[in-house]
Structures are given as C-alpha cells and as structure tokens.
Design a protein around this motif. Structure first.
Motif, PDB file in Angstrom:
ATOM      1  N   SER A  36      58.420  57.128  84.785  1.00  0.00           N
ATOM      2  CA  SER A  36      57.868  58.139  83.873  1.00  0.00           C
ATOM      3  C   SER A  36      57.888  59.514  84.531  1.00  0.00           C
ATOM      4  O   SER A  36      57.535  59.653  85.706  1.00  0.00           O
ATOM      5  CB  SER A  36      56.424  57.778  83.510  1.00  0.00           C
ATOM      6  OG  SER A  36      55.804  58.866  82.855  1.00  0.00           O
ATOM      7  N   GLY A  75      52.885  59.151  82.606  1.00  0.00           N
ATOM      8  CA  GLY A  75      52.566  57.958  81.815  1.00  0.00           C
ATOM      9  C   GLY A  75      51.955  56.829  82.615  1.00  0.00           C
ATOM     10  O   GLY A  75      51.183  56.026  82.089  1.00  0.00           O
ATOM     11  N   VAL A  76      52.292  56.727  83.901  1.00  0.00           N
ATOM     12  CA  VAL A  76      51.758  55.625  84.717  1.00  0.00           C
ATOM     13  C   VAL A  76      50.712  56.102  85.744  1.00  0.00           C
ATOM     14  O   VAL A  76      50.199  55.302  86.520  1.00  0.00           O
ATOM     15  CB  VAL A  76      52.881  54.850  85.451  1.00  0.00           C
ATOM     16  CG1 VAL A  76      53.760  54.098  84.457  1.00  0.00           C
ATOM     17  CG2 VAL A  76      53.717  55.759  86.341  1.00  0.00           C
ATOM     18  N   SER A 129      62.655  49.827  83.077  1.00  0.00           N
ATOM     19  CA  SER A 129      62.592  48.489  82.466  1.00  0.00           C
ATOM     20  C   SER A 129      62.765  48.563  80.948  1.00  0.00           C
ATOM     21  O   SER A 129      62.518  49.606  80.330  1.00  0.00           O
ATOM     22  CB  SER A 129      61.232  47.860  82.784  1.00  0.00           C
ATOM     23  OG  SER A 129      60.206  48.577  82.106  1.00  0.00           O
ATOM     24  N   GLY A 174      59.587  49.644  79.372  1.00  0.00           N
ATOM     25  CA  GLY A 174      59.413  51.097  79.508  1.00  0.00           C
ATOM     26  C   GLY A 174      60.270  51.839  78.496  1.00  0.00           C
ATOM     27  O   GLY A 174      59.815  52.808  77.874  1.00  0.00           O
ATOM     28  N   ALA A 214      58.537  51.395  75.132  1.00  0.00           N
ATOM     29  CA  ALA A 214      57.240  52.072  75.057  1.00  0.00           C
ATOM     30  C   ALA A 214      57.397  53.590  75.049  1.00  0.00           C
ATOM     31  O   ALA A 214      56.482  54.306  74.627  1.00  0.00           O
ATOM     32  CB  ALA A 214      56.346  51.632  76.225  1.00  0.00           C
ATOM     33  N   ALA A 257      66.131  57.464  75.475  1.00  0.00           N
ATOM     34  CA  ALA A 257      67.474  57.741  74.957  1.00  0.00           C
ATOM     35  C   ALA A 257      68.478  57.477  76.066  1.00  0.00           C
ATOM     36  O   ALA A 257      68.258  57.856  77.213  1.00  0.00           O
ATOM     37  CB  ALA A 257      67.572  59.185  74.483  1.00  0.00           C
ATOM     38  N   ALA A 304      49.370  48.333  73.223  1.00  0.00           N
ATOM     39  CA  ALA A 304      49.736  46.939  73.487  1.00  0.00           C
ATOM     40  C   ALA A 304      50.601  46.892  74.740  1.00  0.00           C
ATOM     41  O   ALA A 304      51.150  47.913  75.156  1.00  0.00           O
ATOM     42  CB  ALA A 304      50.531  46.384  72.304  1.00  0.00           C
ATOM     43  N   ILE A 359      54.006  45.382  75.763  1.00  0.00           N
ATOM     44  CA  ILE A 359      55.204  44.735  75.215  1.00  0.00           C
ATOM     45  C   ILE A 359      55.679  43.706  76.241  1.00  0.00           C
ATOM     46  O   ILE A 359      55.846  44.027  77.426  1.00  0.00           O
ATOM     47  CB  ILE A 359      56.305  45.787  74.952  1.00  0.00           C
ATOM     48  CG1 ILE A 359      55.803  46.814  73.936  1.00  0.00           C
ATOM     49  CG2 ILE A 359      57.593  45.115  74.482  1.00  0.00           C
ATOM     50  CD1 ILE A 359      56.584  48.114  73.923  1.00  0.00           C
TER      51      ILE A 359
HETATM   52  C1  LIG Z   1      65.742  60.607  87.351  1.00  0.00           C
HETATM   53  C2  LIG Z   1      65.220  60.255  86.006  1.00  0.00           C
HETATM   54  C3  LIG Z   1      66.086  60.222  84.923  1.00  0.00           C
HETATM   55  C4  LIG Z   1      65.614  59.890  83.663  1.00  0.00           C
HETATM   56  N1  LIG Z   1      66.501  59.824  82.637  1.00  0.00           N
HETATM   57  C5  LIG Z   1      66.080  59.464  81.409  1.00  0.00           C
HETATM   58  C6  LIG Z   1      67.004  59.353  80.338  1.00  0.00           C
HETATM   59  O1  LIG Z   1      68.214  59.534  80.498  1.00  0.00           O
HETATM   60  N2  LIG Z   1      66.518  58.991  79.126  1.00  0.00           N
HETATM   61  C7  LIG Z   1      65.194  58.735  78.923  1.00  0.00           C
HETATM   62  O2  LIG Z   1      64.817  58.408  77.811  1.00  0.00           O
HETATM   63  N3  LIG Z   1      64.298  58.859  79.931  1.00  0.00           N
HETATM   64  C8  LIG Z   1      64.700  59.192  81.150  1.00  0.00           C
HETATM   65  N4  LIG Z   1      63.799  59.282  82.179  1.00  0.00           N
HETATM   66  C9  LIG Z   1      62.375  58.969  81.939  1.00  0.00           C
HETATM   67  C10 LIG Z   1      62.023  57.471  82.136  1.00  0.00           C
HETATM   68  O3  LIG Z   1      62.970  56.865  82.955  1.00  0.00           O
HETATM   69  C11 LIG Z   1      61.949  56.756  80.796  1.00  0.00           C
HETATM   70  O4  LIG Z   1      60.795  57.206  80.113  1.00  0.00           O
HETATM   71  C12 LIG Z   1      61.921  55.221  80.897  1.00  0.00           C
HETATM   72  O5  LIG Z   1      62.037  54.679  79.602  1.00  0.00           O
HETATM   73  C13 LIG Z   1      60.670  54.681  81.552  1.00  0.00           C
HETATM   74  O6  LIG Z   1      60.870  53.301  81.834  1.00  0.00           O
HETATM   75  P1  LIG Z   1      60.003  52.588  82.964  1.00  0.00           P
HETATM   76  O7  LIG Z   1      60.251  51.140  82.898  1.00  0.00           O
HETATM   77  O8  LIG Z   1      60.212  53.237  84.267  1.00  0.00           O
HETATM   78  O9  LIG Z   1      58.539  52.892  82.410  1.00  0.00           O
HETATM   79  P2  LIG Z   1      57.276  53.337  83.232  1.00  0.00           P
HETATM   80  O10 LIG Z   1      57.511  54.640  83.885  1.00  0.00           O
HETATM   81  O11 LIG Z   1      56.788  52.230  84.059  1.00  0.00           O
HETATM   82  O12 LIG Z   1      56.246  53.552  82.015  1.00  0.00           O
HETATM   83  C14 LIG Z   1      56.454  54.559  81.054  1.00  0.00           C
HETATM   84  C15 LIG Z   1      55.374  54.430  79.976  1.00  0.00           C
HETATM   85  O13 LIG Z   1      55.543  53.217  79.258  1.00  0.00           O
HETATM   86  C16 LIG Z   1      54.419  52.340  79.448  1.00  0.00           C
HETATM   87  N5  LIG Z   1      54.963  51.005  79.615  1.00  0.00           N
HETATM   88  C17 LIG Z   1      55.864  50.574  80.544  1.00  0.00           C
HETATM   89  N6  LIG Z   1      56.171  49.291  80.330  1.00  0.00           N
HETATM   90  C18 LIG Z   1      55.458  48.898  79.244  1.00  0.00           C
HETATM   91  C19 LIG Z   1      55.339  47.678  78.508  1.00  0.00           C
HETATM   92  N7  LIG Z   1      56.050  46.583  78.844  1.00  0.00           N
HETATM   93  N8  LIG Z   1      54.505  47.628  77.466  1.00  0.00           N
HETATM   94  C20 LIG Z   1      53.789  48.713  77.094  1.00  0.00           C
HETATM   95  N9  LIG Z   1      53.860  49.892  77.741  1.00  0.00           N
HETATM   96  C21 LIG Z   1      54.680  49.975  78.798  1.00  0.00           C
HETATM   97  C22 LIG Z   1      53.677  52.890  80.644  1.00  0.00           C
HETATM   98  O14 LIG Z   1      52.310  52.591  80.600  1.00  0.00           O
HETATM   99  C23 LIG Z   1      53.969  54.384  80.534  1.00  0.00           C
HETATM  100  O15 LIG Z   1      53.102  54.987  79.620  1.00  0.00           O
HETATM  101  C24 LIG Z   1      64.240  59.609  83.467  1.00  0.00           C
HETATM  102  C25 LIG Z   1      63.374  59.636  84.563  1.00  0.00           C
HETATM  103  C26 LIG Z   1      63.858  59.950  85.820  1.00  0.00           C
HETATM  104  C27 LIG Z   1      62.920  59.953  86.975  1.00  0.00           C
END
Ligand SMILES: Cc1cc2nc3c(=O)[nH]c(=O)nc-3n(C[C@H](O)[C@H](O)[C@H](O)COP(=O)(O)OP(=O)(O)OC[C@H]3O[C@@H](n4cnc5c(N)ncnc54)[C@H](O)[C@@H]3O)c2cc1C
Length: 532
Positions: free
Chosen positions: A130, A134-135, A200, A203, A206, A210, A262, A264
């Motif tokens: 995030s 978000g975390v 993930s 993530g 949630a 994109a 929730a 997911i």
């Molecule tokens: C270098 C970099 C590049 C990025 N590029 C993109 C990009 O191209 N496109 C894009 O959309 N985003 C991008 N992001 C942002 C981020 O990667 C996205 O928001 C991604 O979807 C987050 O996934 P995560 O598993 O790391 O979620 P986390 O960071 O762990 O969590 C994100 C949010 O979702 C919630 N969450 C996580 N897992 C669950 C679950 N299973 N159920 C309910 N809630 C949950 C968390 O509580 C938090 O609010 C980028 C970030 C970085 C650092």
C-alpha cells in the motif's frame, strides 16, 4: 538460500541499490538537483525499541501469533515515501502489537471473533505494498490493541476451470505464484500492477488495483467472477457468474473495501489465454498534448491496445527512452488468437494524424524493452533516492478527455510551484498510464531536493498542493492507489455524503464492533484517526 524481504523498503534485501549503481544515481541527482545526497542505512529492527505488545491472543490462537521486532516492524507500514522515511528514521507512525498468520478462512474467522470480543483492531495485510497508509496500524486510541492480519498463508490456487476460463484462488497468493500455477494451463489473469511481484490477490481486490495493460480490462474489478470474504458477522460469499442483473452486486461491495468491511479469503478470477502474437512501437510527439490527442484517438478507435502509455519528454529522458525533446507513446498489441500487425498499423496511422513519428521498425522493441527494465527496477531506485535524503514519490488521478488538458496543466503547475517553493529544486513529470474511450489516468512523478529530517514534512506540503489541484480540476483523488488513511481528507470531500452514510451502515452490519481497519474509508465512531 532463501531470500530475505526488506523490513523497511521495497522487495528483496539483496536487490537494493548499492556500490557503483548508488554512486551513479547520486551523480545523476547532483546534476538534476544540485546535491548528490548522503546515503543512510535503515536501523536493525531490534534497535527500534518497540513498545511491548499490549494484547495476548487466547491459547487456541497463540500458534498464529508472532511478536518478533522484525515481524511487527515490517507489518507496521506500507511503501509510501512517508512509510520508508519513517522506517529509515526508526520512527514508525504506529506499531502493531502482534502479527496474526491464519492459513485458512476458519483461522481468519477465529482471529476476528477474538478481536471483536476483546476490542482489538485488525488490519488485513496482503503484500504490504500500500502507498496510501492502508496497512499502517494508525487506528486511534479507542482500542485495547491492534493486530496485523497477515494473509500470506492463504496462498493456494484451489481450482482451474479451463472450460469457462476461471480460477478459484486464495487471497494471500502473490502475482508470480499465481501466474506460475496457471502457466501449465496456458492461461493467465493478465493483471500486472507494477507491484505485482509482492502484492497479493486480496490486496488487488481490496484496493481495486489497475494492471499495466492500458486499455479495456485494466482494473481487477473486471476480472472477478465471485468472491468469498470473512466478516465478524459471518461469511459473505457471492455466486460465481459471468454477469448478473440481480440488484446491487455483492462483489462491488467488497471491491475497494480496503479491509474495512471484510477479509477477502478467496476469489474466482477470469482468465485469458496467454498471448503469443505481439506487435509494438514507440511514437514520438513534439508536445504532450499532441501525444494525448493521439492516445485519445487510439482509445476511441476500438483497437484496445495492451499498451498505450504516453510518457512526457522529461520522464522519457530519465528512463532512457528519449533525449528530453519529445514525449513518447508506447503502443503495443497482443493476442492469443490472431496476428496483430494490422492493429499496430492502424494505431500508427492514428498517431501520424496527430503529428506522431514512429521509431523505425528496426528499433521497435528497444524503447518498450528499456521501459520494461526501468519499470521493474524503479521501486529499488526509488528507495535509494529516499536513502540519499531526497524526495521521489508519485500521485495519480483520472479525468474525462474534455477536462484533461486543464487538469494536466493545473496540477503540473501547482505541484511544480510547490516543489520550487518548498524544496527549491526538482521536477514534476507526467505519463498517461491508462487510456479509456472517455478519459485517461494521468500519473505524476515528483523528484525533488530535500535532506534527511525534512523529507516527510516537505512531501506532505507538495502532496497537499497536488491533491487540492486535482480535486479543483475535477479529477479523482486516486485512479488505482486507493484511499487508505493518507487520502482521507480529499476522499471525504469527493465522496457523496449519502455514500458515506450507506458505507457506514454497511460497516455496522458487517463489523458491529468496528474492529476492521479503523481509519481507512471511515473513522471509528467518536474518533478522528485519519489526518485532517
Ligand atoms: C512500487 C509500487 C508500485 C505500485 N504499482 C501499482 C500499480 O501498478 N497498480 C496499482 O493498482 N497499485 C500499485 N501499487 C499500490 C499497491 O501495490 C496496490 O494497492 C496493491 O493492490 C496492494 O496489494 P497488497 O497485497 O500489497 O495489499 P496491502 O498493501 O497488504 O493492503 C492494501 C489494502 O488492502 C487491504 N487488504 C489486503 N488484503 C486484504 C484482504 N485479503 N481482504 C481485505 N482487505 C485486504 C489492506 O488492509 C489495505 O487496506 C504500487 C505500489 C508500489 C509500492
């Protein structure tokens, strides 16, 4: 030997920018910003002097809990500039008391039961990528404690339906493992955010992420057939369907819920055959708006290229795909079914109508290849710039075509003005990451002079100026980075009040003790846990 995740920054510890690469970067920053900076290292987690955990799980859940300094530190932040600087300075915004690691839906439900009865906040954690807080476990003072609910143990592909082309997957699986499991079937989700390697599926869902494909099915929303989620009130599971007109979509309630409604645990995701036909080119334009006009023409043509990414002249130069004199449109088509050369030919004709000149066919793969390598390495380079004491951060939005030019000029001017005033030197660059028939997603990068100790406060001023400009110009506070805690002040103004009321009512129905990720999307009743 297994690789170790960095506790403070992006990716693998052993892939960090060091040695000659770091020296070259510092020299480039000296040329750009007038100061090479001074590299600092992150403290060891043991040196952070974290407060003792305030809560202890019941015996039955003890096996899921971890309280090591490293686990707590890694789970107490995401990957925004503010997160990384806080970690480097050993001054985390907030620290989770425990990390809980369930491996199935029943484990998630048990943790939520305990949290609800003991007034412990739970912050779902997928990949921790995030960039909007978000975390970050900043949940306000109304809780006995806060746990990070790490979902990485839910990491299996449970079923692949090759007839309908869909897969049932657990939410904690990361992008590469998911694609590896689908490869033998010749199928792919075709969803690759830049953070794909460490983010993930849960993530993605949630946050409504994109991928890097620029048109058509860019958001994960389009890839979802059905979902299963655990709430403090029980399990919410939607029927797996290719489409449905049966009232408001249960999936839409969960998409973008950012862990506040929730957890997911599973999803059925739509798959496509792996592409085998490809054709791509780089097209150069004298000005960004001419390139944008071409991107609009391509976006409205029905061609739907996989890549239609317009990069301004400065950003093209920084990423070594231009010399700073022209904006570059990367245009690429792919298909599992038919050759796409004719699509590229038509796309190039549309670009030529707007003054674009395509690189010669012999160089067609060069710019795309250089961009791809820079794109993957970029997060490590970003951390190195921050370690040197400077600012590098991005922000993004979306706007309809009729208002695009005004937004681009206003936001570039205001953010550029704030950089000059607050930091003294720096650049604001722009690229269009996603192109729709009715609009586009402008994505801005700021590289600015700063120094250790000032980075967070200076960035907060630049970000506030940029966010105000985005809202004033009619854009959204986020196209795909989500709301988290950091975008709340602007999201709250963008969101209709009745939507906020309906969301709060849904939260009360699913999470009556209000323990799920308080501060994200909504404050806890009577508290103000998000920044104002
Ligand atoms: C270098 C970099 C590049 C990025 N590029 C993109 C990009 O191209 N496109 C894009 O959309 N985003 C991008 N992001 C942002 C981020 O990667 C996205 O928001 C991604 O979807 C987050 O996934 P995560 O598993 O790391 O979620 P986390 O960071 O762990 O969590 C994100 C949010 O979702 C919630 N969450 C996580 N897992 C669950 C679950 N299973 N159920 C309910 N809630 C949950 C968390 O509580 C938090 O609010 C980028 C970030 C970085 C650092």
């Amino acid at each position: 030997m297994s690789r170790r995740r960095s506790w403070w920054g992006w990716g693998w510890e052993d892939a960090a920018v060091t040695g000659d690469e770091l020296e070259r970067l510092a020299a480039m920053l000296a040329a750009f910003l007038g100061d090479p900076g001074r590299s600092r290292d992150a403290p060891e987690p043991g040196a952070l002097r974290l407060p003792a955990p305030r809560v202890r799980p019941p015996g039955a859940l003890a096996g899921l809990a971890e309280a090591s300094d490293e686990a707590r530190a890694l789970h107490s932040h995401g990957q925004s500039l503010g997160d990384i600087v806080a970690a480097l300075e050993g001054d985390l915004d907030a620290v989770c008391d425990l990390v809980m690691r369930p491996t199935d839906g029943a484990g998630v439900a048990a943790v939520l039961d305990w949290c609800s009865s003991a007034n412990v906040a739970a912050v779902p954690f997928g990949g921790g990528t995030s960039v909007v807080g978000g975390v970050t476990p900043r949940v306000g003072d109304g809780y006995a404690g806060v746990v990070s609910l790490d979902l990485r143990g839910l990491d299996r592909v449970l079923e692949v339906d090759t007839v309908s082309r869909a897969a049932r997957v657990e939410a904690g699986i990361l992008g590469p493992a998911l694609e590896e499991a689908l490869r033998p079937h010749g199928l792919t989700v075709r969803h690759q955010p830049q953070s794909y390697e460490f983010a993930s599926v849960g993530g993605w869902l949630a946050t409504r992420s994109a991928g890097h494909h620029s048109t058509l099915h860019t958001h994960i929303d389009d890839r979802v057939e059905g979902m299963r989620a655990v709430t403090p009130r029980g399990t919410l599971e939607s029927r797996r369907l290719p489409g449905s007109g049966a009232g408001p979509s249960p999936d839409r309630l969960l998409l973008g819920s950012e862990g506040a409604l929730a957890v997911i645990t599973e999803a059925w995701l739509r798959l496509v055959a792996r592409p085998v036909h490809r054709a791509q080119a780089a097209v150069r334009f004298g000005g960004f708006t001419a390139g944008a006009a071409a991107a609009r023409a391509v976006g409205q043509s029905g061609l739907y290229p996989a890549t239609c990414r317009l990069i301004d002249a400065t950003e093209a130069m920084i990423n070594r795909i231009g010399d700073g004199s022209a904006s570059v449109l990367l245009l690429g088509f792919e298909s599992a079914d038919h050759p796409v050369d004719a699509d590229l030919t038509r796309g190039l004709e549309l670009c030529a109508d707007h003054g674009g000149s395509a690189d010669p066919p012999t160089a067609r793969d060069d710019a795309a290849g250089s961009w791809r390598s820079a794109f993957i390495r970029l997060p490590y380079v970003r951390d190195a710039v921050i370690r040197l004491g400077h600012i590098v951060e991005t922000f993004e939005t979306a706007i309809t075509w009729d208002r695009f030019e005004d937004l681009w000029r206003t936001v570039s001017d205001r953010a550029g003005g704030a950089v000059a005033e607050v930091c003294g030197a720096g650049v604001v660059t722009c690229r269009l990451t996603h192109v729709y028939p009715d609009g586009c997603a402008p994505y801005f990068t700021v590289i600015a002079r700063s120094r250790h100790g000032d980075q967070r406060a200076q960035w907060a001023q630049v970000k506030a100026a940029a966010s105000e400009a985005i809202l004033a110009a009619g854009g959204t506070i986020t196209h795909h980075h989500a709301v988290g805690r950091d975008h709340r002040p602007w999201y709250d103004r963008q969101r209709p009040q009745l939507t906020a009321d309906a969301l709060a009512a849904a939260k009360r129905a699913l999470d009556p003790a209000w323990i799920l990720n308080p501060g994200v999307l909504l404050d806890a009743p009577g508290s103000q846990s998000s920044p104002t």
